[in-house]
Design a protein around this motif. Structure first.
Motif, PDB file in Angstrom:
ATOM      1  N   LEU A 131      16.032   4.795  -0.524  1.00  0.00           N
ATOM      2  CA  LEU A 131      15.087   3.675  -0.510  1.00  0.00           C
ATOM      3  C   LEU A 131      15.923   2.430  -0.270  1.00  0.00           C
ATOM      4  O   LEU A 131      16.701   2.017  -1.138  1.00  0.00           O
ATOM      5  N   ALA A 132      15.812   1.875   0.921  1.00  0.00           N
ATOM      6  CA  ALA A 132      16.660   0.733   1.294  1.00  0.00           C
ATOM      7  C   ALA A 132      15.826  -0.538   1.330  1.00  0.00           C
ATOM      8  O   ALA A 132      14.780  -0.585   1.970  1.00  0.00           O
ATOM      9  N   ILE A 133      16.309  -1.538   0.627  1.00  0.00           N
ATOM     10  CA  ILE A 133      15.690  -2.857   0.667  1.00  0.00           C
ATOM     11  C   ILE A 133      16.512  -3.699   1.637  1.00  0.00           C
ATOM     12  O   ILE A 133      17.739  -3.779   1.490  1.00  0.00           O
TER      13      ILE A 133
ATOM     14  N   GLY B 101      16.167  13.641   1.801  1.00  0.00           N
ATOM     15  CA  GLY B 101      16.466  13.632   3.226  1.00  0.00           C
ATOM     16  C   GLY B 101      15.772  12.527   4.005  1.00  0.00           C
ATOM     17  O   GLY B 101      16.106  12.301   5.162  1.00  0.00           O
ATOM     18  N   GLU B 102      14.822  11.847   3.362  1.00  0.00           N
ATOM     19  CA  GLU B 102      14.086  10.790   4.064  1.00  0.00           C
ATOM     20  C   GLU B 102      14.677   9.413   3.770  1.00  0.00           C
ATOM     21  O   GLU B 102      15.262   9.183   2.718  1.00  0.00           O
ATOM     22  N   VAL B 103      14.461   8.501   4.718  1.00  0.00           N
ATOM     23  CA  VAL B 103      14.859   7.110   4.516  1.00  0.00           C
ATOM     24  C   VAL B 103      13.606   6.239   4.514  1.00  0.00           C
ATOM     25  O   VAL B 103      12.883   6.175   5.507  1.00  0.00           O
ATOM     26  N   HIS B 104      13.343   5.636   3.375  1.00  0.00           N
ATOM     27  CA  HIS B 104      12.260   4.660   3.271  1.00  0.00           C
ATOM     28  C   HIS B 104      12.872   3.268   3.166  1.00  0.00           C
ATOM     29  O   HIS B 104      13.926   3.102   2.560  1.00  0.00           O
ATOM     30  N   VAL B 105      12.185   2.300   3.733  1.00  0.00           N
ATOM     31  CA  VAL B 105      12.683   0.930   3.707  1.00  0.00           C
ATOM     32  C   VAL B 105      11.606   0.036   3.107  1.00  0.00           C
ATOM     33  O   VAL B 105      10.415   0.212   3.408  1.00  0.00           O
ATOM     34  N   ILE B 106      12.028  -0.888   2.251  1.00  0.00           N
ATOM     35  CA  ILE B 106      11.105  -1.910   1.754  1.00  0.00           C
ATOM     36  C   ILE B 106      11.547  -3.254   2.294  1.00  0.00           C
ATOM     37  O   ILE B 106      12.716  -3.636   2.159  1.00  0.00           O
ATOM     38  N   MET B 107      10.619  -3.939   2.920  1.00  0.00           N
ATOM     39  CA  MET B 107      10.872  -5.293   3.382  1.00  0.00           C
ATOM     40  C   MET B 107       9.831  -6.196   2.725  1.00  0.00           C
ATOM     41  O   MET B 107       8.754  -5.748   2.371  1.00  0.00           O
ATOM     42  N   GLY B 108      10.166  -7.446   2.570  1.00  0.00           N
ATOM     43  CA  GLY B 108       9.207  -8.352   1.943  1.00  0.00           C
ATOM     44  C   GLY B 108       9.869  -9.674   1.645  1.00  0.00           C
ATOM     45  O   GLY B 108      11.097  -9.739   1.538  1.00  0.00           O
ATOM     46  N   PRO B 109       9.080 -10.742   1.497  1.00  0.00           N
ATOM     47  CA  PRO B 109       9.654 -12.076   1.316  1.00  0.00           C
ATOM     48  C   PRO B 109      10.443 -12.214   0.007  1.00  0.00           C
ATOM     49  O   PRO B 109      10.261 -11.414  -0.918  1.00  0.00           O
TER      50      PRO B 109
END
Ligand SMILES: Nc1ncnc2c1ncn2[C@@H]1O[C@H](COP(=O)(O)OP(=O)(O)O)[C@@H](O)[C@H]1O
Ligand SMILES: [Mg+2]
Length: 240
Positions: free
Chosen positions: A191-193, A30-38
């Protein structure tokens, strides 16, 4: 039951190059985690290691889904456990139709009509689901086709690797809204990149992680995405 995907001290290499250097992350349904990075920091590698793409080798650590170790399972078994990866560059699979892929992954019933219904929900022409997987589809259509597969398969967790790339603004809105609904409809964990905050407007993340050089170097709320957009990744560069 709440599902949990737990990544512990994950190290991984591609060829003889160490790319992941101790990733820790816990996803809950049910959760949305996001990964951001170069570029090149290891975001796609993380997604490939979790789902078992050949050539992406976990050298230590663990990835468990409700306590089951995924790293020792075949990629197809990981899908059956409930982890689906929408790839940054979805592959063409000549000879295999979406319906075959869904049946192989364990979907039962009238799979064709489920594919058609879910296509309509995100504005994808239903006949595209009758072609071989991703063959003769545009970049944006492939991204939407991945979301259709997620909607039919209803995995416990979806890893979305730059699902926004190649989508026009309207398609992006439909895709993000559909994925947000999925977090309510069957408690999908995401898990969204991504590099772009635009996806996050509708996807409404719970947690943002910043990756640098194969590690998570910062974790915070949605305000972290705003800070990244303002200041770039430089302030997060790991000091070695
Ligand atoms: N199949 C591969 N063969 C060789 N090098 C790879 C491969 N996949 C990833 N890499 C390397 O691993 C590093 C991380 O890549 P990647 O995980 O794709 O980064 P990101 O998705 O964060 O941009 C890069 O240096 C990239 O060149
Ligand atoms: Mg990538």
């Amino acid at each position: 039951m709440r599902n949990e995907l737990v990544i512990r001290d994950l190290h991984a290499r591609v060829g003889d190059k160490e790319i992941l250097r101790g990733v820790n992350l816990t996803l809950t349904s049910g959760e949305v985690h996001v990964i951001m990075g170069p570029n090149g920091c290891g975001k796609s590698t993380l997604a490939h290691v979790i789902t078992g793409r050949p050539g992406y080798v976990a050298t230590s650590g663990s990835v468990t889904l409700n306590g089951t170790e995924l790293l020792t399972l075949e990629p197809s078994e990981r899908v059956r456990e409930g982890v689906f990866l929408a790839m940054q560059h979805p592959l063409e699979v000549p000879g295999v139709r979406p319906v075959d892929m869904m049946r192989a992954a364990g979907v039962t019933g009238n799979v064709e009509s489920q594919l058609a219904e879910q296509s309509r929900r995100i504005g994808l022409r239903t006949e595209l689901m009758e072609r071989f997987v991703n063959v003769d589809l545009s970049g944006g259509e492939r991204k939407r086709a991945e979301v259709v597969q997620i909607s039919v398969l209803q995995p416990k967790f979806a890893l979305l690797d730059e699902i926004d790339s190649g989508l026009d603004v309207d398609a992006l809105g439909l895709v993000a809204r559909r994925l947000h609904e999925a977090t309510k409809e069957w408690d999908l964990g995401i898990l969204a990149i991504t590099h772009f905050r635009r996806l996050l407007h509708e996807l409404t993340p719970d947690v943002i992680h910043v990756m640098s050089h194969g590690k998570i170097v910062a974790t915070g709320g949605p305000e972290l995405a705003e800070q990244l957009e303002r200041d770039g990744y430089e302030p997060f560069r790991e000091i070695e």
